[in-house]
Design a protein around this motif. Structure first.
Motif, PDB file in Angstrom:
ATOM      1  N   ILE A   4      38.420  27.995  38.245  1.00  0.00           N
ATOM      2  CA  ILE A   4      38.618  29.452  38.386  1.00  0.00           C
ATOM      3  C   ILE A   4      39.782  29.906  37.515  1.00  0.00           C
ATOM      4  O   ILE A   4      40.839  29.301  37.517  1.00  0.00           O
ATOM      5  N   GLN A   5      39.555  30.949  36.776  1.00  0.00           N
ATOM      6  CA  GLN A   5      40.622  31.611  36.051  1.00  0.00           C
ATOM      7  C   GLN A   5      40.504  33.083  36.388  1.00  0.00           C
ATOM      8  O   GLN A   5      39.393  33.577  36.551  1.00  0.00           O
ATOM      9  N   CYS A 274      34.260  33.868  37.549  1.00  0.00           N
ATOM     10  CA  CYS A 274      33.858  32.502  37.249  1.00  0.00           C
ATOM     11  C   CYS A 274      33.111  32.416  35.924  1.00  0.00           C
ATOM     12  O   CYS A 274      32.803  31.323  35.459  1.00  0.00           O
ATOM     13  N   THR A 275      32.778  33.539  35.346  1.00  0.00           N
ATOM     14  CA  THR A 275      31.909  33.537  34.174  1.00  0.00           C
ATOM     15  C   THR A 275      32.667  33.691  32.863  1.00  0.00           C
ATOM     16  O   THR A 275      32.189  33.251  31.826  1.00  0.00           O
ATOM     17  N   LEU A 276      33.854  34.323  32.916  1.00  0.00           N
ATOM     18  CA  LEU A 276      34.608  34.526  31.681  1.00  0.00           C
ATOM     19  C   LEU A 276      35.556  33.371  31.435  1.00  0.00           C
ATOM     20  O   LEU A 276      36.299  32.963  32.328  1.00  0.00           O
ATOM     21  N   ASP A 277      35.518  32.845  30.220  1.00  0.00           N
ATOM     22  CA  ASP A 277      36.411  31.745  29.879  1.00  0.00           C
ATOM     23  C   ASP A 277      37.746  32.329  29.428  1.00  0.00           C
ATOM     24  O   ASP A 277      38.150  32.217  28.284  1.00  0.00           O
ATOM     25  N   LEU A 278      38.392  32.998  30.355  1.00  0.00           N
ATOM     26  CA  LEU A 278      39.631  33.698  30.061  1.00  0.00           C
ATOM     27  C   LEU A 278      40.670  33.355  31.106  1.00  0.00           C
ATOM     28  O   LEU A 278      40.348  33.111  32.268  1.00  0.00           O
ATOM     29  N   ASP A 304      31.949  34.163  44.399  1.00  0.00           N
ATOM     30  CA  ASP A 304      32.739  35.278  43.887  1.00  0.00           C
ATOM     31  C   ASP A 304      33.962  35.456  44.771  1.00  0.00           C
ATOM     32  O   ASP A 304      33.857  35.504  45.994  1.00  0.00           O
ATOM     33  N   LEU A 305      35.116  35.584  44.134  1.00  0.00           N
ATOM     34  CA  LEU A 305      36.376  35.680  44.856  1.00  0.00           C
ATOM     35  C   LEU A 305      37.140  36.918  44.421  1.00  0.00           C
ATOM     36  O   LEU A 305      37.053  37.354  43.277  1.00  0.00           O
ATOM     37  N   ALA A 306      37.890  37.473  45.351  1.00  0.00           N
ATOM     38  CA  ALA A 306      38.780  38.586  45.047  1.00  0.00           C
ATOM     39  C   ALA A 306      40.119  38.314  45.732  1.00  0.00           C
ATOM     40  O   ALA A 306      40.250  37.384  46.528  1.00  0.00           O
ATOM     41  N   VAL A 307      41.098  39.153  45.420  1.00  0.00           N
ATOM     42  CA  VAL A 307      42.445  38.960  45.957  1.00  0.00           C
ATOM     43  C   VAL A 307      42.640  39.815  47.205  1.00  0.00           C
ATOM     44  O   VAL A 307      42.341  41.012  47.203  1.00  0.00           O
TER      45      VAL A 307
END
Length: 330
Positions: A4-5, A274-278, A304-307
């Motif tokens: 996860i990023q 989870c989809t962006l390599d950022l 899917d995660l959120a803060v």
């Protein structure tokens, strides 16, 4: 599996640098302090509360140099006496700190009363040294040793701790004060705080009539249990945006709302991907440092995660399908 990023998603119209969680309003109509309080509570949120120097700069309008009430009032000294970080009396030397720069702490070899010392530090540095983290730092201890090496009988130094006899109208416990060192005369009868033409604060008799400052709180705690996406939609439809925190100042403001939630966590306007390599890199003008709780275990990218913010102010990664209270900005 991909790690996860996270990226911060800003929702709505406001940007990092212009979105305020509350606004100040100068009311030219002259009223007593109690009348001003009632007016602010009816038309806005309350008389102005000021939490730091940045608030002070936003509050003070150069064209409005007249004395004006703010939401600080003297309380029963026998009932409450709390110590806070950041009053006049004997003259001592002191230590200032800087938020930025290589050297953080500065021993000032001049004797001043407490308010004069505070004013000096705010003019030339950031403030008087405050907080246990600063006082326990090695650099601070070095400055104290420099002071102790001097051949003087009085081995006391001012720090930013004071005994509180003033309270904010809205009940917030922000310890920030900006008193004028030369303004404390006949204070026994002057129980209400006001701004002055030099930008600092003084006090006056509460029944005197003056203009005043109100503030309008833009942060709203919604005590409904919703998923992250439902919370996002609700804020967009009924207010403006699901709140995003961009610095420690806003963190403190939002944290006070989280403490009043009916759920253990509240949703914030930040989401993991989870989809962006950022990887999200935080700049000095956005978030000082994410207030993430320490990792207890490795989290893999399988949902899917959120803060969400816990009542203690820490941020946690939560599945967007969980249902919590949430905070909107209007």
């Amino acid at each position: 599996m991909q790690w996860i990023q996270f990226v911060l998603i800003l929702m709505g119209q406001c940007s990092f640098f212009t979105c305020h969680l509350y606004e100040y309003h100068f009311i030219q109509e002259e009223k007593t302090w109690d009348e001003a309080q009632s007016y602010c509570r009816e038309h806005f949120t309350d008389l102005a509360t000021v939490s730091d120097m940045r608030d002070l700069e936003r509050l003070t309008n150069p064209s409005q140099t007249t004395d004006a009430w703010i939401g600080l009032r003297s309380i029963n000294e026998r009932a409450i006496k709390e110590w806070h970080w950041s009053l006049p009396g004997e003259k001592l030397k002191f230590i200032c700190y800087n938020e930025t720069g290589q050297q953080k702490y500065f021993f000032i070899d001049e004797s001043k009363n407490w308010l004069q010392a505070q004013s000096y530090c705010r003019e030339h540095h950031t403030d008087l040294v405050s907080g246990l983290e600063q006082i326990n730092s090695d650099e601070f201890k070095e400055r104290v040793e420099e002071f102790n090496d001097q051949d003087i009988s009085n081995k006391f130094l001012w720090i930013g701790l004071f005994r509180e006899i003033w309270s904010w109208s809205d009940g917030k416990n922000f310890s920030f004060r900006h008193w004028d060192p030369d303004s404390f005369e006949d204070v026994a009868s002057k129980k209400c705080a006001m701004t002055t033409s030099n930008g600092k604060w003084s006090s006056d008799i509460c029944t005197d009539q003056k203009p005043f400052y109100c503030y309008d709180d833009k942060v709203i705690l919604i005590k409904e249990k919703k998923t992250w996406d439902e919370a996002l939609d609700y804020c967009r439809e009924n207010h403006r945006v699901l709140v995003s925190i961009t610095d420690s100042h806003q963190q403190r403001w939002v944290e006070k709302r989280a403490k009043m939630a009916d759920t253990e966590f509240v949703w914030l306007g930040m989401r993991y991907t989870c989809t962006l390599d950022l990887s999200f890199r935080v700049s000095d003008r956005s978030v000082c440092k994410p207030n993430l709780a320490p990792k207890k275990k490795t989290v893999r990218c399988d949902s899917d995660l959120a803060v969400a913010m816990k009542r203690d102010g820490k941020w946690y990664k939560k599945a967007v399908s969980e249902k919590f209270n949430f905070i909107c900005v209007k």
